[in-house]
Design a protein around this motif. Structure first.
Motif, PDB file in Angstrom:
ATOM      1  N   GLY A 181       0.831  -1.201   0.000  1.00 31.77           N
ATOM      2  CA  GLY A 181       0.000   0.000   0.000  1.00 31.77           C
ATOM      3  C   GLY A 181       0.862   1.245   0.000  1.00 31.77           C
ATOM      4  N   GLY A 182       0.231   2.386   0.194  1.00 33.62           N
ATOM      5  CA  GLY A 182       0.949   3.650   0.298  1.00 33.62           C
ATOM      6  C   GLY A 182       0.835   4.161   1.724  1.00 33.62           C
ATOM      7  N   ALA A 183       1.907   4.084   2.480  1.00 32.62           N
ATOM      8  CA  ALA A 183       1.858   4.368   3.919  1.00 32.62           C
ATOM      9  C   ALA A 183       1.479   5.806   4.234  1.00 32.62           C
ATOM     10  CB  ALA A 183       3.203   4.035   4.563  1.00 32.62           C
ATOM     11  N   PHE A 184       1.739   6.708   3.293  1.00 32.74           N
ATOM     12  CA  PHE A 184       1.429   8.116   3.528  1.00 32.74           C
ATOM     13  C   PHE A 184       0.214   8.585   2.719  1.00 32.74           C
ATOM     14  CE2 PHE A 184       6.028   7.536   4.103  1.00 32.74           C
ATOM     15  CZ  PHE A 184       6.117   7.859   5.444  1.00 32.74           C
ATOM     16  N   GLY A 185      -0.345   7.649   1.964  1.00 27.46           N
ATOM     17  CA  GLY A 185      -1.474   7.993   1.109  1.00 27.46           C
ATOM     18  C   GLY A 185      -0.974   8.442  -0.255  1.00 27.46           C
ATOM     19  N   SER A 186      -1.588   7.905  -1.294  1.00 26.34           N
ATOM     20  CA  SER A 186      -1.255   8.292  -2.661  1.00 26.34           C
ATOM     21  C   SER A 186      -2.484   8.952  -3.279  1.00 26.34           C
ATOM     22  CB  SER A 186      -0.830   7.056  -3.471  1.00 26.34           C
ATOM     23  OG  SER A 186      -0.384   7.432  -4.757  1.00 26.34           O
ATOM     24  N   CYS A 187      -2.387   9.346  -4.519  1.00 30.17           N
ATOM     25  CA  CYS A 187      -3.544   9.962  -5.178  1.00 30.17           C
ATOM     26  C   CYS A 187      -3.426   9.838  -6.685  1.00 30.17           C
ATOM     27  CB  CYS A 187      -3.669  11.438  -4.797  1.00 30.17           C
ATOM     28  SG  CYS A 187      -2.323  12.481  -5.394  1.00 30.17           S
ATOM     29  N   ARG A 188      -4.575   9.799  -7.323  1.00 31.74           N
ATOM     30  CA  ARG A 188      -4.621   9.938  -8.775  1.00 31.74           C
ATOM     31  C   ARG A 188      -5.038  11.373  -9.057  1.00 31.74           C
ATOM     32  NH1 ARG A 188      -3.572   5.737 -11.665  1.00 31.74           N
ATOM     33  NH2 ARG A 188      -3.881   3.611 -10.921  1.00 31.74           N
ATOM     34  N   TYR A 189      -4.044  12.234  -9.082  1.00 34.85           N
ATOM     35  CA  TYR A 189      -4.298  13.654  -9.290  1.00 34.85           C
ATOM     36  C   TYR A 189      -3.175  14.199 -10.158  1.00 34.85           C
ATOM     37  CZ  TYR A 189      -5.265  18.585  -8.354  1.00 34.85           C
ATOM     38  OH  TYR A 189      -5.551  19.919  -8.498  1.00 34.85           O
ATOM     39  N   LYS A 190      -3.551  14.644 -11.347  1.00 35.57           N
ATOM     40  CA  LYS A 190      -2.547  15.162 -12.267  1.00 35.57           C
ATOM     41  C   LYS A 190      -2.609  16.678 -12.277  1.00 35.57           C
ATOM     42  CE  LYS A 190      -0.721  14.729 -16.965  1.00 35.57           C
ATOM     43  NZ  LYS A 190      -0.854  14.059 -18.274  1.00 35.57           N
ATOM     44  N   LEU A 191      -1.471  17.297 -11.993  1.00 36.16           N
ATOM     45  CA  LEU A 191      -1.417  18.746 -12.071  1.00 36.16           C
ATOM     46  C   LEU A 191      -1.708  19.177 -13.506  1.00 36.16           C
ATOM     47  CD1 LEU A 191       1.710  19.572  -9.883  1.00 36.16           C
ATOM     48  CD2 LEU A 191      -0.683  19.741  -9.264  1.00 36.16           C
ATOM     49  N   LYS A 192      -2.484  20.230 -13.643  1.00 39.76           N
ATOM     50  CA  LYS A 192      -2.906  20.678 -14.965  1.00 39.76           C
ATOM     51  C   LYS A 192      -1.758  21.348 -15.711  1.00 39.76           C
ATOM     52  CE  LYS A 192      -7.657  21.204 -13.350  1.00 39.76           C
ATOM     53  NZ  LYS A 192      -7.417  20.705 -11.991  1.00 39.76           N
ATOM     54  N   ASP A 193      -2.023  21.737 -16.944  1.00 38.38           N
ATOM     55  CA  ASP A 193      -1.009  22.378 -17.778  1.00 38.38           C
ATOM     56  C   ASP A 193      -0.419  23.589 -17.058  1.00 38.38           C
ATOM     57  OD1 ASP A 193       0.246  22.823 -20.557  1.00 38.38           O
ATOM     58  OD2 ASP A 193      -0.722  24.742 -20.118  1.00 38.38           O
ATOM     59  N   ILE A 194       0.878  23.676 -17.032  1.00 38.99           N
ATOM     60  CA  ILE A 194       1.545  24.704 -16.241  1.00 38.99           C
ATOM     61  C   ILE A 194       1.272  26.111 -16.749  1.00 38.99           C
ATOM     62  CG2 ILE A 194       3.715  24.594 -17.543  1.00 38.99           C
ATOM     63  CD1 ILE A 194       5.155  24.956 -14.802  1.00 38.99           C
ATOM     64  N   ASP A 195       1.091  26.273 -18.053  1.00 41.71           N
ATOM     65  CA  ASP A 195       0.861  27.608 -18.608  1.00 41.71           C
ATOM     66  C   ASP A 195      -0.536  28.121 -18.262  1.00 41.71           C
ATOM     67  OD1 ASP A 195       3.402  27.788 -19.821  1.00 41.71           O
ATOM     68  OD2 ASP A 195       2.708  26.548 -21.496  1.00 41.71           O
ATOM     69  N   ALA A 196      -1.534  27.228 -18.332  1.00 40.23           N
ATOM     70  CA  ALA A 196      -2.915  27.642 -18.074  1.00 40.23           C
ATOM     71  C   ALA A 196      -3.256  27.621 -16.577  1.00 40.23           C
ATOM     72  CB  ALA A 196      -3.877  26.742 -18.845  1.00 40.23           C
ATOM     73  N   HIS A 197      -2.512  26.855 -15.806  1.00 37.97           N
ATOM     74  CA  HIS A 197      -2.829  26.704 -14.381  1.00 37.97           C
ATOM     75  C   HIS A 197      -1.565  26.891 -13.544  1.00 37.97           C
ATOM     76  CE1 HIS A 197      -6.859  25.110 -15.324  1.00 37.97           C
ATOM     77  NE2 HIS A 197      -6.259  24.549 -16.348  1.00 37.97           N
ATOM     78  N   ARG A 198      -0.887  27.971 -13.763  1.00 38.92           N
ATOM     79  CA  ARG A 198       0.383  28.235 -13.095  1.00 38.92           C
ATOM     80  C   ARG A 198       0.233  28.326 -11.577  1.00 38.92           C
ATOM     81  NH1 ARG A 198       5.347  30.324 -14.979  1.00 38.92           N
ATOM     82  NH2 ARG A 198       6.556  31.409 -13.382  1.00 38.92           N
ATOM     83  N   ALA A 199      -0.957  28.731 -11.120  1.00 41.63           N
ATOM     84  CA  ALA A 199      -1.176  28.924  -9.681  1.00 41.63           C
ATOM     85  C   ALA A 199      -0.932  27.649  -8.890  1.00 41.63           C
ATOM     86  CB  ALA A 199      -2.591  29.440  -9.433  1.00 41.63           C
ATOM     87  N   GLN A 200      -1.293  26.484  -9.467  1.00 39.77           N
ATOM     88  CA  GLN A 200      -1.069  25.214  -8.779  1.00 39.77           C
ATOM     89  C   GLN A 200       0.409  24.992  -8.498  1.00 39.77           C
ATOM     90  OE1 GLN A 200      -2.875  21.995 -11.021  1.00 39.77           O
ATOM     91  NE2 GLN A 200      -4.421  21.790  -9.425  1.00 39.77           N
ATOM     92  N   TYR A 201       1.208  25.230  -9.520  1.00 39.38           N
ATOM     93  CA  TYR A 201       2.646  24.996  -9.392  1.00 39.38           C
ATOM     94  C   TYR A 201       3.284  26.021  -8.456  1.00 39.38           C
ATOM     95  CZ  TYR A 201       2.097  21.738 -13.267  1.00 39.38           C
ATOM     96  OH  TYR A 201       1.706  20.685 -14.044  1.00 39.38           O
ATOM     97  N   GLU A 202       2.836  27.255  -8.556  1.00 32.65           N
ATOM     98  CA  GLU A 202       3.374  28.282  -7.674  1.00 32.65           C
ATOM     99  C   GLU A 202       3.014  27.989  -6.221  1.00 32.65           C
ATOM    100  OE1 GLU A 202       1.900  31.928  -9.321  1.00 32.65           O
ATOM    101  OE2 GLU A 202       3.586  32.097 -10.738  1.00 32.65           O
ATOM    102  N   ARG A 203       1.831  27.385  -6.016  1.00 31.61           N
ATOM    103  CA  ARG A 203       1.436  26.989  -4.658  1.00 31.61           C
ATOM    104  C   ARG A 203       2.426  25.989  -4.085  1.00 31.61           C
ATOM    105  NH1 ARG A 203      -1.516  27.829   0.161  1.00 31.61           N
ATOM    106  NH2 ARG A 203      -2.005  25.773   1.050  1.00 31.61           N
ATOM    107  N   LEU A 204       2.857  25.032  -4.895  1.00 34.44           N
ATOM    108  CA  LEU A 204       3.844  24.059  -4.424  1.00 34.44           C
ATOM    109  C   LEU A 204       5.106  24.762  -3.955  1.00 34.44           C
ATOM    110  CD1 LEU A 204       3.632  21.233  -7.136  1.00 34.44           C
ATOM    111  CD2 LEU A 204       2.670  21.193  -4.836  1.00 34.44           C
TER     112      LEU A 204
END
Length: 419
Positions: free
Chosen positions: A73-96
């Motif tokens: 299993g994944g001891a810390f929890g995993s996810c099926r979540y793909k970060l969106k295109d960096i140009d159109a959704h830059r806010a996600q990446y900047e949040r990281l």
């Protein structure tokens, strides 16, 4: 200057040995505590970074960390979540980057497959453009064995072992009953585009006539007439037929046999069950009594029967990721390198993430028999070493003992973020 902390996260479908990679990362970081501060783990993968849900692994005992090596299993929890295109959704990446900055994180270890390799590369590039010092290392993991450059992927060897053993055991069951009962058995395995797992079923056969009698690969176009003829001949020759079919089996034009008509979180086609689809064809075309099974999550969760080789390699790439980061490397991935020797030998190398992201590795045609229904000698020579060795977890009261970690979260410093 304060030591930089590290962030580790698990991505996508888990494996029987992904936690061995986590163990490798954490133990290596602890050995280099003079250079690396705290290792934070993302609760539920990259979502943990976006929502600032960071697990403080320094609160875990050495014994619990070591137990990750034999826990599925994944001891810390995993996810099926793909970060969106960096140009159109830059806010996600900047949040990281904002979260990393807030918690003094200078090392990013992302444990996953093709999509997470792409994410890791994008985060590395963005950090560079934003002038934030971050070393992003991708830790390879995928049961599908479809990452390029690396000889094989941690997680695959244990699935391959499970499928090979399950195929042999199911075949003995069918053979003992075929005179008066089931004559066709179909085992559906994972593998959307690449037939590595299906091919592993071929390791069950050691001599002519042994099951599986057919392997159906995504790489070989499905021809209903040829498949049915092969099944019919197998029943006539052996009294029964055992089939291993990849979920990604497809027709010549590329349509999946079991296209469910929807897509998952990564934009991949959802597959609706190729085993019952194929069983329906057997019923319609041949009229044989059949049975089918779907290995599904069992194949990737079966730590009790993991390959020792796989466990060692999963740990080694986690450990190597830390060593690469401390050596100043960035935007790279540890790889398994098969050595040219009489006996199977391997070591850990590295590759640039730009050579890995969004690239899939398929079964070579010469690993598949000429008729397209089995593994060749070359395929067997590649697969066999990967299932070698048993790495049995501790047992208590007849059950394996797996560690369950307490997720002690770090105090948040930033405003909420909508995922």
């Amino acid at each position: 200057m304060a030591k930089k902390n590290a962030f580790y996260a698990q991505s996508g479908g888990v494996t029987a040995v992904i936690n061995a990679s986590a163990c490798g990362v954490i133990e290596a970081a602890r050995r280099h505590s003079d250079q690396i501060g705290t290792v934070y783990a993302g609760r539920n993968g990259i979502i943990g970074a976006l929502t600032e849900a960071l697990i403080d692994t320094s609160t875990l005992s050495d014994e619990d960390v070591a137990a990750l090596r034999h826990t599925p299993g994944g001891a810390f929890g995993s996810c099926r979540y793909k970060l969106k295109d960096i140009d159109a959704h830059r806010a996600q990446y900047e949040r990281l980057i904002e979260v990393f900055k807030a918690h003094n994180i200078g090392y990013f270890f992302y444990n996953g497959g093709n999509d997470s390799a792409d994410t890791c590369l994008k985060v590395s590039k963005l950090a560079e453009t934003m002038g934030y010092p971050l070393q992003a290392i991708h830790v390879p993991k995928t049961v599908d064995n479809d990452l390029p450059v690396t000889d094989n992927c941690p997680g695959f060897g244990s699935v391959a072992k499970y499928i090979a053993i399950s195929t042999r055991e199911a075949a003995l069951d069918i053979a003992s009953m075929c005179a008066t009962s089931t004559k066709v058995f179909i085992l559906e395995v994972m593998g959307r585009h690449a037939g590595w797992i299906a091919g592993a079923g071929g390791l069950a056969a050691e001599k002519e006539g042994d099951a599986p009698h057919l392997i159906i690969f995504p790489e070989i176009a499905f021809d209903r007439q040829k498949v049915m003829a092969k099944i019919d001949q197998s029943v006539k020759d052996h009294g029964y037929c055992v089939i291993v079919v990849s979920e990604g089996a497809r027709y010549e034009e590329g349509t999946f046999l079991a296209d469910a008509g929807s897509v998952d979180a990564f934009g991949h086609k959802q597959l609706g069950g190729v085993a019952p689809t194929l069983a329906g064809m057997v019923r319609e075309d041949l009229g044989y009594k059949y049975h089918w099974a779907v290995a599904d999550y069992l194949q990737r969760a079966a730590r009790h029967i993991a390959s020792e080789t796989d466990v060692q390699q999963a740990y080694a790439v986690g450990q190597k990721a830390v060593e690469l980061a401390l050596a100043g490397r960035n935007s790279v991935m540890p790889t398994i390198v098969r050595e040219e020797s009489e006996t199977y030998q391997w070591h850990v190398g590295e590759v640039a993430l730009s050579d890995v992201a969004n690239v899939e590795k398929f079964m070579p045609r010469d690993y598949i028999t000429e008729d397209g229904f089995g593994i060749s000698d070359a395929g067997r020579a590649y697969l066999q070493p990967l299932i070698q060795g048993e790495c049995i977890p501790p047992f208590k009261n007849g059950m394996p003992v797996y560690v369950e970690l307490e997720h002690q979260l770090v105090e948040r410093k930033l405003p909420d973020f909508e995922v």
